[in-house]
Design an enzyme around this catalytic site. Structure first.
Site, mmCIF file in Angstrom:
data_model
loop_
_atom_site.group_PDB
_atom_site.id
_atom_site.type_symbol
_atom_site.label_atom_id
_atom_site.label_comp_id
_atom_site.label_asym_id
_atom_site.label_seq_id
_atom_site.Cartn_x
_atom_site.Cartn_y
_atom_site.Cartn_z
ATOM 1 N N ASN A 138 -0.569 -6.509 8.816
ATOM 2 C CA ASN A 138 0.265 -5.883 10.030
ATOM 3 C C ASN A 138 -0.538 -4.326 9.647
ATOM 4 O OD1 ASN A 138 0.764 -4.783 7.167
ATOM 5 N ND2 ASN A 138 1.848 -3.581 7.860
ATOM 6 N N GLU A 192 -6.000 -13.878 6.419
ATOM 7 C CA GLU A 192 -6.786 -14.973 7.257
ATOM 8 C C GLU A 192 -6.265 -14.986 8.525
ATOM 9 O OE1 GLU A 192 -6.763 -15.852 3.522
ATOM 10 O OE2 GLU A 192 -5.224 -15.654 4.151
ATOM 11 N N GLU A 211 1.646 -1.569 -3.387
ATOM 12 C CA GLU A 211 2.383 -1.251 -2.346
ATOM 13 C C GLU A 211 2.325 -2.458 -1.470
ATOM 14 O OE1 GLU A 211 3.546 -0.579 1.041
ATOM 15 O OE2 GLU A 211 1.588 -1.111 1.652
ATOM 16 N N LEU A 212 4.675 -2.507 -1.740
ATOM 17 C CA LEU A 212 5.228 -3.311 -0.995
ATOM 18 C C LEU A 212 6.075 -2.525 -0.403
ATOM 19 C CD1 LEU A 212 5.662 -4.915 -5.145
ATOM 20 C CD2 LEU A 212 3.785 -5.455 -3.388
ATOM 21 N N CYS A 231 5.661 -0.961 7.130
ATOM 22 C CA CYS A 231 6.588 -0.941 5.503
ATOM 23 C C CYS A 231 7.296 0.106 5.560
ATOM 24 C CB CYS A 231 5.324 -1.153 4.900
ATOM 25 S SG CYS A 231 4.079 -0.041 4.930
#
Length: 478
Positions: free
Chosen positions: A152, A178, A250-251, A284
């Site tokens: 992103n 990718e 970092e989720l 996020c």
């Protein structure tokens, strides 16, 4: 202007995969194939690991000032190539060119800031309780690092890892997405052209599970930094644990927005719309659960709706576009599922709610009203251009609802009450809180979450510390 040829950086060389495997890169704005990204074979990955160890043993011995000079030169090269790199970021990811340029500038700022900050990595002398003895705690680079990042933010996701590791004196092997490879390759090219020694940075691509399992199965890496989903983060932690590789995670998030009746409602609505539809909601820290205090619900919704209806979707390279496509076709069905579930549970559709019928993976900016907390979109991170709203009666209620999920990355509040802000600072379970803005990160401030949103930080001195280890020594002479 053509999309660049895509290669991997392994041991200082730009190469294709040794077994010839690759996959297409698709432009999300029109669904066309714009390139092929090579896949690393197991032998390629082994070569990257070995070179990262060699590169680390060279790079860690250079002074911070010498490392800074190389990183600063790379930053200037990225400035020289700014327009081309920004346009290619938009081609592969879809976001409007104006957003791509902001992201590229932040990536350059990250590189420059980390390079300078590393000159100020200090240890300390600790007074001893024993006569004639000296205690010392020294900060040293932790070792070769690994990084896996999401699609992103192709520039800043990569640069947060690479700049922090290199500034600290670590080598790093990174697997970017990718789906958005050219931006990472552009960053690597600038660093190589600036004189980065071979092996200090490796860039590889491939099937994510296969690459991560192979790299984390080695005893060479001493650090992993990951940006991505919660389930993948948990899996990577388990793989890293087998070799005692320390992690930064970092989720995902599901950021609550609390609009109180004493706020500037029109300003809040404008900021919320700008933040929600930035990068088509694929952020996020995107505001994703809108809680409006009941007395100002109608005023906020009317103002918010105007801004949602004013969003202009299209190819990010076209003038006037304010929201691009979703990154891939697979995201369309996910958005439809969120909307259908919310409507089935009693929500009201005010704007949008479906696919835009055109080439590319475009979805309408969508506004929902009276969305119950049981709807999927109030529980699962949507990662798309859908804004669900609900009302609340008092501060205790909204705090409980904001804290009800396992996520704790970012939260936002709009109020002019210092008392309310004081309560939120204490009670909201989040790694980052913004009041009367959506600003939760600058290059010099720590970025990170709580609970299932991960642990550790990027940005600020904390982001540098993530790649450093503390070594204690004592000495005494007779």
């Amino acid at each position: 202007m053509s999309y660049p040829e895509l290669k991997m950086l392994i041991a200082g060389e730009w190469v294709l995969g040794s077994d010839g495997a690759s996959e297409p890169v698709i432009c999300p704005a029109d669904g066309t194939e714009i390139g092929h990204v090579p896949h690393a074979s197991p032998a390629d990955l082994d070569r990257a690991l070995e070179s990262s160890l060699d590169g680390f043993n060279l790079w860690r011995k250079m002074t911070p000032h010498s490392r800074q000079a190389i990183l600063e030169k790379a930053a200037r090269l990225l400035e020289d190539r700014f327009e081309v790199n920004s346009a290619n970021l938009t081609r592969e990811m879809g976001k409007p060119l104006a957003e791509a340029k902001i992201e590229m500038q932040v990536a350059i700022d990250l590189l420059r800031w980390y390079a300078e900050e590393a000159k100020r990595v200090y240890g300390r002398i600790i007074p001893s309780r024993f006569p004639g003895m000296q205690h010392e705690a020294r900060k040293l680079p932790v070792g070769p690092a690994l990084a896996f990042v999401a699609w992103n933010f192709p520039a800043t996701n990569v640069m947060r890892k690479v700049a922090g590791a290199l500034a600290a004196g670590c080598s790093i092997t990174i697997k970017p997405s990718e789906e958005t490879p050219a931006t990472a390759i552009a960053i690597g090219t600038a660093l190589v052209d600036a004189g980065l020694p071979e092996g200090v940075l490796n860039i590889v691509f491939g099937v994510p599970a296969q690459v991560s399992e192979h790299l984390l199965g080695s005893t060479i890496p001493r650090k992993l930094s990951f940006t991505g989903s919660v389930p993948v983060g948990i899996h990577l932690q388990q793989l890293a644990a087998k070799n005692m590789i320390r992690c930064t995670m970092e989720l995902g998030g599901h950021s609550p927005v609390m609009v109180f009746k004493d706020a500037d409602i029109d300003a809040a609505a404008q900021l919320c719309a700008m933040g929600k539809f930035r990068n088509a909601g694929q952020v996020c820290i995107s505001p994703t659960r809108f809680f409006i205090e009941e007395p100002v619900r109608d005023q906020f919704l009317a103002a918010f709706r105007k801004h949602v209806e004013a969003v202009t979707t299209g190819n990010g390279l076209d003038a006037g576009v304010t929201m691009g496509p979703l990154v891939a076709e697979r995201r369309i069905d996910i958005m439809d599922g969120f909307v259908a579930d919310a409507l089935q549970k009693g929500a009201e559709l005010l704007v949008g709610g479906g696919r835009i019928q055109s080439p590319g993976s475009f979805y309408q900016p969508t506004l929902l009203n009276d969305v119950p907390d049981t709807a999927r979109i109030m529980i699962e991170e949507p990662f798309g251009p859908i804004a669900p709203t609900a009302v609340f009666a008092n501060i205790d209620e909204v705090i409980a609802r904001a804290n009800s999920l396992p996520f704790g990355l970012a939260a936002y509040a709009f109020t002019n009450s210092a008392k309310t802000v004081g309560i939120l600072k204490t009670e909201i379970e989040t790694g980052m809180l913004a009041v009367n803005s959506l600003h939760v990160h600058s290059v010099e401030t720590p970025f990170g979450g709580l609970k299932f949103s991960g642990y550790g930080h990027e940005g600020g001195s904390e982001g540098l510390d993530a790649f450093l280890a503390t070594r204690y020594s004592s000495e005494i002479y007779t």
